[in-house]
Design a protein around this motif. Structure first.
Motif, mmCIF file in Angstrom:
data_model
loop_
_atom_site.group_PDB
_atom_site.id
_atom_site.type_symbol
_atom_site.label_atom_id
_atom_site.label_comp_id
_atom_site.label_asym_id
_atom_site.label_seq_id
_atom_site.Cartn_x
_atom_site.Cartn_y
_atom_site.Cartn_z
ATOM 1 N N LEU A 32 30.111 94.737 39.828
ATOM 2 C CA LEU A 32 30.402 96.065 40.392
ATOM 3 C C LEU A 32 30.897 95.935 41.833
ATOM 4 N N GLU A 33 30.253 95.068 42.593
ATOM 5 C CA GLU A 33 30.662 94.874 43.994
ATOM 6 C C GLU A 33 32.000 94.135 44.081
ATOM 7 N N VAL A 34 32.192 93.169 43.195
ATOM 8 C CA VAL A 34 33.464 92.428 43.184
ATOM 9 C C VAL A 34 34.630 93.380 42.922
ATOM 10 N N ALA A 35 34.404 94.374 42.065
ATOM 11 C CA ALA A 35 35.464 95.351 41.776
ATOM 12 C C ALA A 35 35.870 96.110 43.037
ATOM 13 N N ASP A 36 34.894 96.468 43.854
ATOM 14 C CA ASP A 36 35.191 97.170 45.106
ATOM 15 C C ASP A 36 36.050 96.302 46.024
ATOM 16 N N ALA B 32 42.912 96.204 37.332
ATOM 17 C CA ALA B 32 41.773 96.486 38.203
ATOM 18 C C ALA B 32 40.447 96.059 37.558
ATOM 19 N N TYR B 33 40.256 96.383 36.306
ATOM 20 C CA TYR B 33 38.987 96.064 35.629
ATOM 21 C C TYR B 33 39.310 95.380 34.306
ATOM 22 N N TYR C 248 34.553 93.285 32.605
ATOM 23 C CA TYR C 248 33.796 94.539 32.526
ATOM 24 C C TYR C 248 33.555 94.790 31.040
ATOM 25 N N LEU D 180 27.899 98.259 32.153
ATOM 26 C CA LEU D 180 28.726 97.927 33.311
ATOM 27 C C LEU D 180 29.929 98.858 33.415
ATOM 28 N N VAL E 221 30.826 101.066 36.748
ATOM 29 C CA VAL E 221 32.067 101.026 37.541
ATOM 30 C C VAL E 221 32.781 102.374 37.506
ATOM 31 N N ARG F 145 30.920 104.777 39.867
ATOM 32 C CA ARG F 145 31.200 104.529 41.277
ATOM 33 C C ARG F 145 32.630 104.942 41.640
#
Lengths: 423, 423
Positions: free
Chosen positions: A222-226, B332-333, B338, B343, B347, B350
């Motif tokens: 989740l943090e890596v995505a940011d 992006a994901y 993911y 998860l 994501v 957020r």
């Protein structure tokens, strides 16, 4: 501009033939008079390119020819990578050179678009790759000061703190052309470590479980995505894009940043994090380099001090540039609006805190990918005992995971240094 | 392509002359046969451009000619603004038209770069500008659904959720050319309301103190800086860039988004916020439009419901697109990373929460600038009693300030609706 009409990969033999066709280079070498004194040596030990040192030993003059081939050298032709990267490297070298007044970047003598080739200053001995110095346990008293200077200047002067929107967007557009290199970084830093990939490797079998746990860590992903989103979307400044300790050459008094072929307009924290993250990797590798002559204790202290000094000096230099140019063309914080000292302090504090957290996050991501991803670092690779190596790597990996997840809990660099020591 | 060899501002007379030289347009009008039936009417009531409706009354066919002049129409030649904006408008119209399958964007028939001119579909009566409908107290039952559809589709399909980095950066680079328009927005939205500017005005003397307080609100200016930084640096998606309620034309069944001349790759929340913020302005203006026939109570409820429905429908449509395309080209994901429902939920939650907070912030900034900046809205301007107008504006301004500062405390749109009601 160039000697050859179409792209052709050079070798040690054809380099001289090439130079003969480029007056700007052949005259530098005094080529023609004493051709037998000219030597060419291929020294590219990086992952991507071919690098030739061309010297005229009779006049004692050398320069470097760097050529990008349309694939990744350390992988081979199976992993294509645009040779257009040479253009962005030469543009970044020129811009960073101008900004730092040539203090920390090798001068470009010649760029040949057709040949994807840059001729530039040879960084003569005793310049060595910083990473090799860190492995050897050599202290560089000016390193933190020089890197803080390089980063503060290149990042500040290419940001909206200094530039107008018009100027900024023109440059952003130009470096959007380096998308293939950005895409490569996205894959090796933000994607591959978190999925099964044929290129991933680690110290097996010792880290098999660690690599597996990483691929199932939802909060980390989740943090890596940011961070990836910031890397892909935020055009904050012209960043070097690959500022690890093998992109820096050093002597006792000189610090030179090389290889900005990944340069583009991205988040500042990616450069700061790359440098700090690789220093932290160097720290965690030291226990693997202990021998009877050197317990590396004081060297580990020096690395920690360099981490702390780099950030603190960067902070002060960056703020000083901001204060100096606050009435300039930069359009981010107009002085008529940010018009009182209290407010100026507030905005600078928030800006630098955000930048600090970005740097920690990117630094951690760069650490992780060097342990379980495709390209590893010599700091660990040179530890021949696999058990010892795996132990060092696991500590670095675990610290990086904590740093990435909890980065916003850290308020200053001394907390980071304490956390490293206590880890 | 065009009829004229160099740029020339048109007028009602020369429009026909121009059309005669463009076969694609003259054939549409059946020009030549019954020229006396052709009428041209200038109707540009926007702030920037000249707009002509060209009709052949005998065949019952009309289209629109829109020309950008190198200055801002409502200010005059003293405020220059590049006529290149017509290029970006036509590119955005084509892209948004393709993405929404022509449902919510007028079709482009002809673009003339030399003349900074677009010929496009005439949005026939009973289409009116949404803002005028809101002032008249007309309910549009499909508005929330249509706007949610337009925003979800145009934003999703131009983001890295759908596109590769290579594709994304190519488009980002193109729209960097629209920097002059971005710079204009930066000035009128993020700068001028917070400093003394010759163009600022407000309902004086009633709001003199409010405008002054705004210019000394450090915490507000700190938050505005964050939003401005996102606007200038974050290339998240192709945004309309000016999505207020005068950029939307409506009937009972049709919703058409026009005038994307500010389009560029920016933060999605700027579009969503513009639309929601202008609905909130419409809400706070309603008390100024109460008369003996209509207390506007139920209309205010309808506006609140439209605000709530727009966000909720947008949310659902956007997530549905994301789920539908999660195994596509978007980088992006990556679905291999993911890779579990928990998860994926994390994501998405957020991402949407960040987008919600961005939208609230930008919406609030757009509200503020319409009350104390250069360009006001008819919602308030049409309230002739200055005291009544000032009271409505002050409530909107105070609400916007709260929204801007506290946006991250709000977790959902129902909380916003409650906050508006309780304000």
């Amino acid at each position: 501009m160039g000697a050859f009409l179409e792209f052709r990969p050079l070798d040690e033999g054809s380099v001289i033939e090439y130079i003969k066709g480029v007056p700007a280079l052949s005259s530098k070498l005094a080529l023609g008079k004493n051709e037998e004194d000219i030597t060419v040596k291929e020294v590219g030990d990086g992952n991507l390119n071919f690098v030739y040192i061309v010297s005229n030993n009779s006049v004692g003059y050398s320069f470097v020819i760097k050529q990008a081939l349309p694939y990744i050298r350390c992988i081979g032709e199976s992993w294509a990578l645009t040779k257009e990267r040479a253009y962005y490297e030469s543009e970044a070298l020129k811009e960073q050179g101008a900004i730092t007044k040539g203090q920390h970047v090798p001068q470009v003598y010649h760029y040949d678009h057709t040949m994807s080739l840059i001729a530039m200053r040879y960084l003569e001995p005793p310049h060595i790759i910083l990473r090799k110095g860190l492995i050897a346990g050599i202290e560089y008293p000016l390193l933190a000061h020089h890197m803080a200077h390089f980063m503060a200047h290149t990042l500040f002067f290419t940001s909206l703190l200094f530039r107008s929107t018009t100027h900024h967007k023109r440059h952003v557009a130009k470096f959007c052309g380096n998308a293939a290199m950005c895409r490569h970084t996205e894959q090796v830093v933000f994607s591959d470590p978190y999925q099964i990939s044929q290129y991933n490797h680690w110290t097996s079998p010792y880290l098999d479980h660690d690599a597996e746990v990483l691929r199932h860590d939802n909060l980390l992903k989740l943090e890596v995505a940011d961070l990836k989103s910031k890397f892909c979307e935020r055009a904050q400044a012209l960043i070097h894009g690959d500022l690890h300790t093998s992109s820096v050459m050093v002597t006792h008094d000189s610090t030179q940043v090389i290889d900005p072929e990944f340069a583009f307009y991205g988040p500042m924290g990616f450069d700061i994090g790359a440098f700090l993250g690789n220093l932290i990797l160097a720290y965690f590798s030291q226990d693997g380099h202990v021998d009877q002559l050197n317990d590396r204790k004081s060297y580990k202290e020096w690395i920690l001090k360099t981490i702390e000094d780099t950030w603190n000096l960067f902070y002060n230099k960056f703020i000083a540039l901001w204060d100096e140019h606050k009435d300039g063309a930069g359009e981010a914080y107009l002085s008529a609006i940010y018009d009182n000292p209290e407010l100026q302090l507030l905005v600078q504090k928030r800006y630098m805190t955000d930048l600090f957290h970005d740097s920690l996050g990117f630094g951690a991501a760069k650490m992780i990918r060097r342990i379980v991803g495709v390209a590893h670092v010599e700091d660990f690779e040179s530890i021949t005992d696999a058990v010892k190596r795996a132990n060092c790597e696991r500590r670095a990996l675990d610290f990086a995971k904590t740093l990435l997840k909890d980065r916003k809990k850290f308020e200053g660099i001394t907390e980071i240094v304490s956390a490293i020591q206590e880890f």
